[in-house]
Enzyme design. Structure first.
Site, short mmCIF file in Angstrom:
data_model
loop_
_atom_site.label_atom_id
_atom_site.label_comp_id
_atom_site.label_asym_id
_atom_site.label_seq_id
_atom_site.Cartn_x
_atom_site.Cartn_y
_atom_site.Cartn_z
N LYS A 88 0.86 -1.19 0.00
CA LYS A 88 0.00 0.00 0.00
C LYS A 88 0.89 1.23 0.00
O LYS A 88 2.01 1.21 0.52
CB LYS A 88 -0.89 0.03 1.24
CG LYS A 88 -2.17 0.82 1.07
CD LYS A 88 -3.24 0.02 0.32
CE LYS A 88 -4.57 0.73 0.34
NZ LYS A 88 -5.63 -0.09 -0.26
N VAL A 189 -21.79 6.64 1.06
CA VAL A 189 -22.38 6.26 -0.23
C VAL A 189 -21.62 6.95 -1.37
O VAL A 189 -22.19 7.54 -2.26
CB VAL A 189 -23.90 6.58 -0.30
CG1 VAL A 189 -24.69 5.60 0.52
CG2 VAL A 189 -24.18 8.01 0.16
N GLY A 190 -20.30 6.83 -1.29
CA GLY A 190 -19.43 7.39 -2.32
C GLY A 190 -19.13 6.38 -3.40
O GLY A 190 -20.03 5.77 -3.98
N LYS A 191 -17.83 6.18 -3.68
CA LYS A 191 -17.39 5.31 -4.76
C LYS A 191 -18.10 3.96 -4.76
O LYS A 191 -18.64 3.52 -5.77
CB LYS A 191 -15.88 5.05 -4.64
CG LYS A 191 -14.98 6.12 -5.20
CD LYS A 191 -13.53 5.63 -5.09
CE LYS A 191 -12.56 6.62 -5.70
NZ LYS A 191 -11.16 6.13 -5.60
#
Length: 364
Positions: A88, A189-191
């Site tokens: 990452k 409730v994005g991507k």
């Protein structure tokens, strides 16, 4: 001499967060780039994981996040059956203010300098267009746009995998995978979250939503005029009396000493990484009779997609692989019952076994 007993070196070499193969600190003064690339394991193959662009309060916080996220990617990739280890990267800064083409190109050069030990992709604060820029300097970049030979938005299959994990959780707890008539609460409730809402509404579930961004909530309500209700905040959401399933889909640490006692849902299954705020939370959930679907198992659809891109992307092939998250989640619940441990511990055991076998076979 500077005391580093509580600093970065101590974290790398002496703490539970350590044990990583390689950690690279990157700085480009001209563009303002400050980044950390963490490679946790290459036992299964080149480390694969996204690049997070986030305004960390301190450099130490950024390093700790990179280490934690990289470790999680090792487990995620192992459970997804991918021939990739875990890595990452984090870029320190406000993506809305600090991100530039020159900075992304500089970052790409750092990733390229690792010679393929780390393959990067999108994460919080980075998008497909950003990966197109990074790829100009680094061929070990995935999550690119279709016009540049990539697979595009990986959140589509991330949401699909979470949905499959949710169905498996329902099967295990209630004996029926259907979510029709159930109420699912989604925090974020994005991507990914907005795709998850669509899957749930298509099946006939009732959905409660919340997000710190009013525009994200507005977009969902406009797209789904019935069956979706917005609530004020996450604290309100987790206490909703009608909620059957809770889906954390924002940043990590959503399950902690404050939220777990307040949860009304019987299932937790969401897209956010590192949902368990600290060791022991998984037992707290089990003690309350709440079934936890391990985050790195159910949210693996995205990494399945970006890994496939390296071999010539085929959406149908990826969707079929992501659908297997249903079976993997059921297998984890079965192992947890057999061993008398929480599902998170069962998933860890399965992933660690695969990594150990690969390392032993490869003489690593």
């Amino acid at each position: 001499m500077t005391d580093v007993s509580t600093g970065v070196l101590h974290t790398l070499f002496h703490s539970d967060q350590g044990g990583h193969e390689q950690v690279v600190l990157c700085q480009d003064r001209r563009t303002g780039l400050k980044a950390v690339i963490a490679i946790h394991s290459t036992a299964l193959g080149p480390a694969l994981g996204g690049t997070r662009f986030y305004p960390y309060a301190t450099e130490e916080e950024a390093v700790a996040d990179a280490l934690n996220l990289a470790r999680g990617m090792s487990y995620k990739n192992a459970m997804a059956g991918l021939d990739h280890g875990g890595g990452k990267a984090v870029i320190i800064g406000d993506p809305d203010r600090d991100k530039s083409e020159e900075l992304l190109l500089a970052y790409g050069r750092f990733v390229a300098s690792l010679g393929g030990r780390y393959v990067t992709a999108c994460d919080v604060g980075t998008y497909v267009a950003d990966m197109d820029v990074v790829a100009r300097e680094c061929r070990w970049t995935t999550g690119r746009s279709p016009k540049n030979g990539g697979a595009g938005d990986s959140s589509v299959l991330t949401a699909y995998g979470v949905y499959q994990g949710m169905r498996a959780s329902a099967q295990h707890l209630w004996g029926d995978p259907s979510l029709r008539g159930r109420t699912v609460g989604i925090a974020g409730v994005g991507k990914v979250g907005h795709h998850l809402v669509t899957h749930l509404r298509d099946e006939g579930a009732e959905v409660l939503i919340t997000d710190v961004r009013e525009e994200a909530v507005g977009r969902i309500l406009a797209a789904h005029p019935t069956g979706v209700t917005a609530v004020a905040d996450t604290a309100t959401l987790i206490r909703a009396e009608t909620m059957d399933v809770y889906a954390p889909c924002a940043l990590g640490g959503a399950l902690n000493d404050d939220t777990v006692p307040a949860l009304t849902a019987k299932i937790v299954c969401g897209a956010a990484n590192n949902q368990l705020a600290h060791p022991g939370v998984e037992k707290d959930l089990a003690d309350r009779g709440i079934l936890y679907a391990p985050d790195y198992v159910v949210n693996a659809g995205g990494v399945i997609q970006v890994a496939d891109e390296l071999h010539g992307f085929d959406f149908d092939r990826c969707r079929a692989k992501a659908a297997k998250i249903f079976d993997t989640t059921l297998a984890i619940f079965a192992r947890a019952k057999e061993d008398g441990i929480p599902p998170a511990a069962a998933a860890d055991r399965i992933a660690e076994q695969r990594m150990h076998e690969a390392a032993t076979a490869g003489g690593r």
